[in-house]
Scaffold this motif. Sequence first.
Motif, mmCIF file in Angstrom:
data_model
loop_
_atom_site.group_PDB
_atom_site.id
_atom_site.type_symbol
_atom_site.label_atom_id
_atom_site.label_comp_id
_atom_site.label_asym_id
_atom_site.label_seq_id
_atom_site.Cartn_x
_atom_site.Cartn_y
_atom_site.Cartn_z
ATOM 1 N N LEU A 86 5.270 10.993 -4.670
ATOM 2 C CA LEU A 86 6.109 10.162 -3.672
ATOM 3 C C LEU A 86 7.247 9.850 -4.142
ATOM 4 C CD1 LEU A 86 3.074 7.780 -2.427
ATOM 5 C CD2 LEU A 86 3.908 9.620 -1.202
ATOM 6 N N ALA A 87 7.449 9.329 -5.337
ATOM 7 C CA ALA A 87 8.603 9.208 -5.847
ATOM 8 C C ALA A 87 9.617 10.359 -6.042
ATOM 9 C CB ALA A 87 8.757 8.800 -7.431
ATOM 10 N N ASP A 88 9.173 11.653 -6.086
ATOM 11 C CA ASP A 88 9.903 13.035 -5.926
ATOM 12 C C ASP A 88 10.402 13.173 -4.298
ATOM 13 O OD1 ASP A 88 9.949 13.641 -8.782
ATOM 14 O OD2 ASP A 88 7.885 14.948 -8.395
ATOM 15 N N GLN A 89 9.544 12.890 -3.525
ATOM 16 C CA GLN A 89 9.765 12.856 -2.256
ATOM 17 C C GLN A 89 10.849 12.241 -1.693
ATOM 18 O OE1 GLN A 89 6.342 12.574 0.085
ATOM 19 N NE2 GLN A 89 5.619 14.686 -0.434
ATOM 20 N N ASP A 117 2.694 -0.205 -7.286
ATOM 21 C CA ASP A 117 4.208 -0.581 -7.497
ATOM 22 C C ASP A 117 4.855 -0.109 -8.765
ATOM 23 O OD1 ASP A 117 3.873 -1.470 -4.846
ATOM 24 O OD2 ASP A 117 4.252 -3.510 -5.436
ATOM 25 N N TYR A 118 4.206 -0.538 -9.882
ATOM 26 C CA TYR A 118 4.718 -0.445 -11.048
ATOM 27 C C TYR A 118 4.923 1.208 -11.248
ATOM 28 C CZ TYR A 118 4.591 0.508 -15.890
ATOM 29 O OH TYR A 118 4.946 1.146 -17.252
ATOM 30 N N LEU A 119 3.974 1.846 -10.990
ATOM 31 C CA LEU A 119 3.937 3.399 -11.029
ATOM 32 C C LEU A 119 5.059 4.234 -10.377
ATOM 33 C CD1 LEU A 119 -0.026 4.237 -11.094
ATOM 34 C CD2 LEU A 119 1.473 4.237 -13.074
ATOM 35 N N LEU A 120 5.366 3.589 -9.183
ATOM 36 C CA LEU A 120 6.237 4.016 -8.228
ATOM 37 C C LEU A 120 7.540 3.849 -8.774
ATOM 38 C CD1 LEU A 120 7.038 5.881 -5.545
ATOM 39 C CD2 LEU A 120 7.362 3.448 -4.604
ATOM 40 N N THR A 121 7.828 2.394 -9.412
ATOM 41 C CA THR A 121 8.943 1.806 -9.699
ATOM 42 C C THR A 121 9.438 2.744 -11.043
ATOM 43 O OG1 THR A 121 8.563 -0.308 -8.911
ATOM 44 C CG2 THR A 121 10.016 -0.083 -10.810
ATOM 45 N N ARG A 122 8.294 2.920 -12.007
ATOM 46 C CA ARG A 122 8.581 3.576 -13.030
ATOM 47 C C ARG A 122 8.905 4.938 -12.931
ATOM 48 N NH1 ARG A 122 3.617 4.563 -17.230
ATOM 49 N NH2 ARG A 122 3.490 6.285 -15.455
ATOM 50 N N ALA A 123 8.303 5.732 -11.894
ATOM 51 C CA ALA A 123 8.768 7.102 -11.480
ATOM 52 C C ALA A 123 10.255 7.120 -11.072
ATOM 53 C CB ALA A 123 7.769 7.845 -10.772
ATOM 54 N N LEU A 124 10.653 6.339 -10.257
ATOM 55 C CA LEU A 124 11.931 6.268 -9.813
ATOM 56 C C LEU A 124 12.837 6.004 -10.633
ATOM 57 C CD1 LEU A 124 11.093 4.500 -6.417
ATOM 58 C CD2 LEU A 124 11.942 6.781 -6.507
#
Length: 163
Positions: free
Chosen positions: A146-149, A49-56
């Motif tokens: 996944l964040a890019d998508q 969750d942290y990695l996705l949130t940071r990327a977004l």
Amino acid sequence: MSSFNRRLFLFGCVAGLSACGFAPAYGPSGRANALQNTVRVDGPADRNDYLLTRALEDRLGRSSSPRYALSYAIETETESIAIAKNNATTRFNILGEVTFALRDLETAQVVSSGKVDSFTGYSASGTTVATQTAERDAQQRLMAILADQIMARLIAAAPGLPA
């Protein structure tokens, strides 16, 4: 004798694209600007969750007064893809899937939603520390993909702009 002029060709292509309404997504009048610094991403509960949130948030910015809220659910699965003669797994894939929804905070309506998926792999043929590091790196790469998508889907359906 005629020669091909690459600059003239490229200029003609760019002029043709701008005439049909094409604009870069991240340009001054691009569709991504409708989302920049206006989205609050749900807080993380675990490392993925942290990695996705940071990327977004790297792509969307952080808003002090958001207009939209982005919620998500991550599912990951690790599978063995290479097994040595001694029955030891030497390569893994991490499969990831994110279901997301962008809601307007004023109306509580879902503006955009969808599901994205991808995978990354890592080698487990080194030491224990090397394998753990490779796995963490693969998880980070997967969340960035996944964040890019998700961003591509959100930009395609940027709220407040015609599709």
